[in-house]
Design a protein around this motif. Structure first.
Motif, PDB file in Angstrom:
ATOM      1  N   GLY A   8      29.695  17.644  63.589  1.00 32.18           N
ATOM      2  CA  GLY A   8      28.269  17.519  63.889  1.00 32.18           C
ATOM      3  C   GLY A   8      27.565  16.754  62.787  1.00 32.18           C
ATOM      4  O   GLY A   8      27.997  16.751  61.631  1.00 32.18           O
ATOM      5  N   GLY A   9      26.493  16.108  63.164  1.00 29.29           N
ATOM      6  CA  GLY A   9      25.714  15.351  62.193  1.00 29.29           C
ATOM      7  C   GLY A   9      24.249  15.320  62.577  1.00 29.29           C
ATOM      8  O   GLY A   9      23.899  15.534  63.743  1.00 29.29           O
ATOM      9  N   ALA A  10      23.406  15.081  61.605  1.00 28.27           N
ATOM     10  CA  ALA A  10      21.967  15.008  61.856  1.00 28.27           C
ATOM     11  C   ALA A  10      21.304  14.268  60.709  1.00 28.27           C
ATOM     12  O   ALA A  10      21.791  14.287  59.574  1.00 28.27           O
ATOM     13  N   GLY A  11      20.176  13.631  61.007  1.00 25.56           N
ATOM     14  CA  GLY A  11      19.464  12.921  59.955  1.00 25.56           C
ATOM     15  C   GLY A  11      18.008  12.698  60.310  1.00 25.56           C
ATOM     16  O   GLY A  11      17.638  12.683  61.490  1.00 25.56           O
ATOM     17  N   THR A  12      17.202  12.548  59.291  1.00 25.36           N
ATOM     18  CA  THR A  12      15.781  12.263  59.481  1.00 25.36           C
ATOM     19  C   THR A  12      15.233  11.630  58.208  1.00 25.36           C
ATOM     20  O   THR A  12      15.984  11.401  57.248  1.00 25.36           O
ATOM     21  N   GLN A  13      13.949  11.373  58.187  1.00 26.96           N
ATOM     22  CA  GLN A  13      13.351  10.628  57.078  1.00 26.96           C
ATOM     23  C   GLN A  13      12.035  11.256  56.643  1.00 26.96           C
ATOM     24  O   GLN A  13      11.233  11.678  57.471  1.00 26.96           O
ATOM     25  N   ASP A  14      11.839  11.313  55.325  1.00 25.19           N
ATOM     26  CA  ASP A  14      10.528  11.666  54.783  1.00 25.19           C
ATOM     27  C   ASP A  14       9.645  10.414  54.838  1.00 25.19           C
ATOM     28  O   ASP A  14      10.141   9.307  55.059  1.00 25.19           O
ATOM     29  N   SER A  15       8.372  10.581  54.605  1.00 27.01           N
ATOM     30  CA  SER A  15       7.457   9.448  54.661  1.00 27.01           C
ATOM     31  C   SER A  15       7.915   8.341  53.720  1.00 27.01           C
ATOM     32  O   SER A  15       8.295   8.596  52.567  1.00 27.01           O
ATOM     33  N   SER A  16       7.915   7.105  54.215  1.00 29.89           N
ATOM     34  CA  SER A  16       8.308   5.977  53.370  1.00 29.89           C
ATOM     35  C   SER A  16       7.268   5.698  52.292  1.00 29.89           C
ATOM     36  O   SER A  16       7.547   5.023  51.306  1.00 29.89           O
ATOM     37  N   ASP A  61      20.720  21.625  57.264  1.00 26.47           N
ATOM     38  CA  ASP A  61      20.695  22.809  58.125  1.00 26.47           C
ATOM     39  C   ASP A  61      21.074  22.478  59.564  1.00 26.47           C
ATOM     40  O   ASP A  61      21.819  23.226  60.216  1.00 26.47           O
ATOM     41  N   THR A  62      20.574  21.362  60.064  1.00 23.52           N
ATOM     42  CA  THR A  62      20.850  20.995  61.456  1.00 23.52           C
ATOM     43  C   THR A  62      22.306  20.600  61.641  1.00 23.52           C
ATOM     44  O   THR A  62      22.943  20.986  62.632  1.00 23.52           O
ATOM     45  N   ALA A  63      22.867  19.846  60.704  1.00 22.60           N
ATOM     46  CA  ALA A  63      24.273  19.463  60.799  1.00 22.60           C
ATOM     47  C   ALA A  63      25.178  20.685  60.745  1.00 22.60           C
ATOM     48  O   ALA A  63      26.155  20.788  61.496  1.00 22.60           O
ATOM     49  N   LEU A  64      24.856  21.629  59.866  1.00 16.63           N
ATOM     50  CA  LEU A  64      25.652  22.860  59.783  1.00 16.63           C
ATOM     51  C   LEU A  64      25.539  23.667  61.069  1.00 16.63           C
ATOM     52  O   LEU A  64      26.535  24.204  61.576  1.00 16.63           O
ATOM     53  N   SER A  65      24.335  23.743  61.619  1.00 20.02           N
ATOM     54  CA  SER A  65      24.132  24.501  62.851  1.00 20.02           C
ATOM     55  C   SER A  65      24.907  23.879  64.015  1.00 20.02           C
ATOM     56  O   SER A  65      25.571  24.583  64.780  1.00 20.02           O
ATOM     57  N   LEU A  66      24.814  22.557  64.154  1.00 20.26           N
ATOM     58  CA  LEU A  66      25.535  21.877  65.228  1.00 20.26           C
ATOM     59  C   LEU A  66      27.042  22.036  65.092  1.00 20.26           C
ATOM     60  O   LEU A  66      27.771  22.010  66.086  1.00 20.26           O
ATOM     61  N   SER A  78      13.532  16.210  54.421  1.00 18.72           N
ATOM     62  CA  SER A  78      14.576  15.522  55.188  1.00 18.72           C
ATOM     63  C   SER A  78      15.972  15.965  54.753  1.00 18.72           C
ATOM     64  O   SER A  78      16.885  16.050  55.579  1.00 18.72           O
ATOM     65  N   ILE A  79      16.165  16.252  53.472  1.00 21.50           N
ATOM     66  CA  ILE A  79      17.467  16.734  53.006  1.00 21.50           C
ATOM     67  C   ILE A  79      17.754  18.120  53.565  1.00 21.50           C
ATOM     68  O   ILE A  79      18.821  18.375  54.145  1.00 21.50           O
ATOM     69  N   SER A  80      16.809  19.039  53.409  1.00 20.80           N
ATOM     70  CA  SER A  80      17.048  20.418  53.854  1.00 20.80           C
ATOM     71  C   SER A  80      17.234  20.495  55.362  1.00 20.80           C
ATOM     72  O   SER A  80      18.126  21.195  55.855  1.00 20.80           O
ATOM     73  N   ARG A  81      16.438  19.758  56.123  1.00 15.73           N
ATOM     74  CA  ARG A  81      16.554  19.819  57.580  1.00 15.73           C
ATOM     75  C   ARG A  81      17.822  19.132  58.076  1.00 15.73           C
ATOM     76  O   ARG A  81      18.449  19.594  59.042  1.00 15.73           O
ATOM     77  N   SER A  82      18.211  18.046  57.440  1.00 13.00           N
ATOM     78  CA  SER A  82      19.443  17.366  57.843  1.00 13.00           C
ATOM     79  C   SER A  82      20.657  18.247  57.575  1.00 13.00           C
ATOM     80  O   SER A  82      21.570  18.337  58.401  1.00 13.00           O
ATOM     81  N   ASN A 116      20.770  12.462  68.143  1.00 19.47           N
ATOM     82  CA  ASN A 116      20.323  13.091  66.909  1.00 19.47           C
ATOM     83  C   ASN A 116      19.220  14.086  67.246  1.00 19.47           C
ATOM     84  O   ASN A 116      18.188  13.698  67.806  1.00 19.47           O
ATOM     85  N   PRO A 117      19.376  15.361  66.923  1.00 18.53           N
ATOM     86  CA  PRO A 117      18.364  16.352  67.301  1.00 18.53           C
ATOM     87  C   PRO A 117      17.099  16.322  66.463  1.00 18.53           C
ATOM     88  O   PRO A 117      16.107  16.962  66.812  1.00 18.53           O
ATOM     89  N   LEU A 118      17.116  15.572  65.376  1.00 21.68           N
ATOM     90  CA  LEU A 118      15.951  15.517  64.498  1.00 21.68           C
ATOM     91  C   LEU A 118      15.105  14.282  64.796  1.00 21.68           C
ATOM     92  O   LEU A 118      15.609  13.259  65.248  1.00 21.68           O
ATOM     93  N   PRO A 119      13.804  14.350  64.513  1.00 17.16           N
ATOM     94  CA  PRO A 119      12.941  13.180  64.715  1.00 17.16           C
ATOM     95  C   PRO A 119      13.283  12.088  63.716  1.00 17.16           C
ATOM     96  O   PRO A 119      13.883  12.348  62.664  1.00 17.16           O
ATOM     97  N   GLU A 120      12.890  10.882  64.025  1.00 19.64           N
ATOM     98  CA  GLU A 120      13.168   9.770  63.114  1.00 19.64           C
ATOM     99  C   GLU A 120      12.468   9.969  61.780  1.00 19.64           C
ATOM    100  O   GLU A 120      13.040   9.685  60.716  1.00 19.64           O
TER     101      GLU A 120
END
Length: 274
Positions: free
Chosen positions: A36-44, A63-68, A57-61, A174-178
């Motif tokens: 499983g994998g997941a990724g997202t971005q903090d404000s540029s 957690d989501t990858a581990l959950s998937l 973005s680090i914590s959510r990526s 990808n379950p996370l928003p861009e």
């Protein structure tokens, strides 16, 4: 190896089905599965981030990858965190509950950007190939690779394993928003003036090694708004570059630069104009 964009590095991964792997004669003992994998971005725009000591973005990526992957943090035998900035492995390790130094699980398989090099995002491809090698060699059952890009901006986490997924087919989306947009950030003061506190800072140095310019992100004491400024006097620049005391959290004063439109200036001593 050097962390420069002009250094050429190459790596390759072949992703295929078990049916194709069998037809190619690849023994099942060498099969490594993406769980499983997941990724997202903090404000540029860093001034629109909630703070400068964490990364949603680090914590959510992670957690989501581990959950998937139906994987717990304790099940991770191998880890590689792209360390283009020291804060990246520090934040990721803290979120995983691992010590930053001296832990039983190293935070990199390759030695990190300082030792390995790997310009741009290509480093993480090498991390994936090395993770595959070590899992094949029986050095662990599950591994996590964290890929980082930008200025601690975008993250992607992938979990690899010697065993296949037990939760059905690999998720195709990808379950996370861009981009993460649901975290509050301080309002930006475009014309800041008054007493303030340093939130974070850095110093730009000249080619001769002398301090050239201070960059300050601060908060106004009057309303908590965030501002951006350069150093307002040589004494402030010297203290910022000296390393003799902690600058974050120190109080000072910010005002508008009368010579350059739109620029703020900051100093630890109150200027006569305020």
């Amino acid at each position: 190896m050097n962390a420069f964009n002009t250094v050429n590095l190459a790596s390759a991964l072949i992703l295929t089905s078990t049916t194709t792997a069998k037809s190619l004669g690849i023994p099942s003992s060498k099969w490594i599965y993406p769980l499983g994998g997941a990724g997202t971005q903090d404000s540029s725009e860093f001034w629109h981030r909630p703070n400068f000591h964490s990364s949603p973005s680090i914590s959510r990526s992670i957690d989501t990858a581990l959950s998937l992957s139906a994987t717990s943090k304790s099940e991770l035998d191998l880890i590689d965190i792209y360390s283009c900035f020291p804060i990246v492995p520090k934040i990721a390790a803290s979120h995983l509950g691992l010590p930053i130094t001296g832990g039983k699980k190293p935070l990199t398989l390759l030695g990190g950007l300082t030792s390995f090099g790997g310009a741009g995002n290509n480093y993480s491809m090498h991390a994936l190939t090395e993770m595959t090698r070590q899992l094949r060699a029986g050095k662990g059952k599950k591994g996590l690779v964290l890929c980082n890009g930008g200025v601690l901006s975008y993250q992607y986490v992938l979990i690899l394993s010697r065993e296949p997924r037990k939760q059905g087919a690999y998720p195709l989306a990808n379950p996370l928003p861009e981009v993460i947009t649901d975290v509050p950030a301080p309002e930006l003061a475009l014309t800041a003036e008054g007493e303030a506190v340093v939130e974070t800072y850095t110093v730009e140095f000249g080619r001769d090694g002398s301090p050239l310019r201070g960059h300050i992100v601060g908060r106004l004491k009057s309303d908590g708004k965030r501002f951006l400024a350069n150093h307002g006097d040589e004494s402030t620049l010297k203290q910022m570059a000296g390393g003799k005391s902690e600058i974050v959290g120190r109080s000072g004063w910010v005002w508008k630069d009368g010579k350059k439109k739109g620029r703020g200036l900051f100093a630890f001593d109150k200027p006569a104009k305020l």
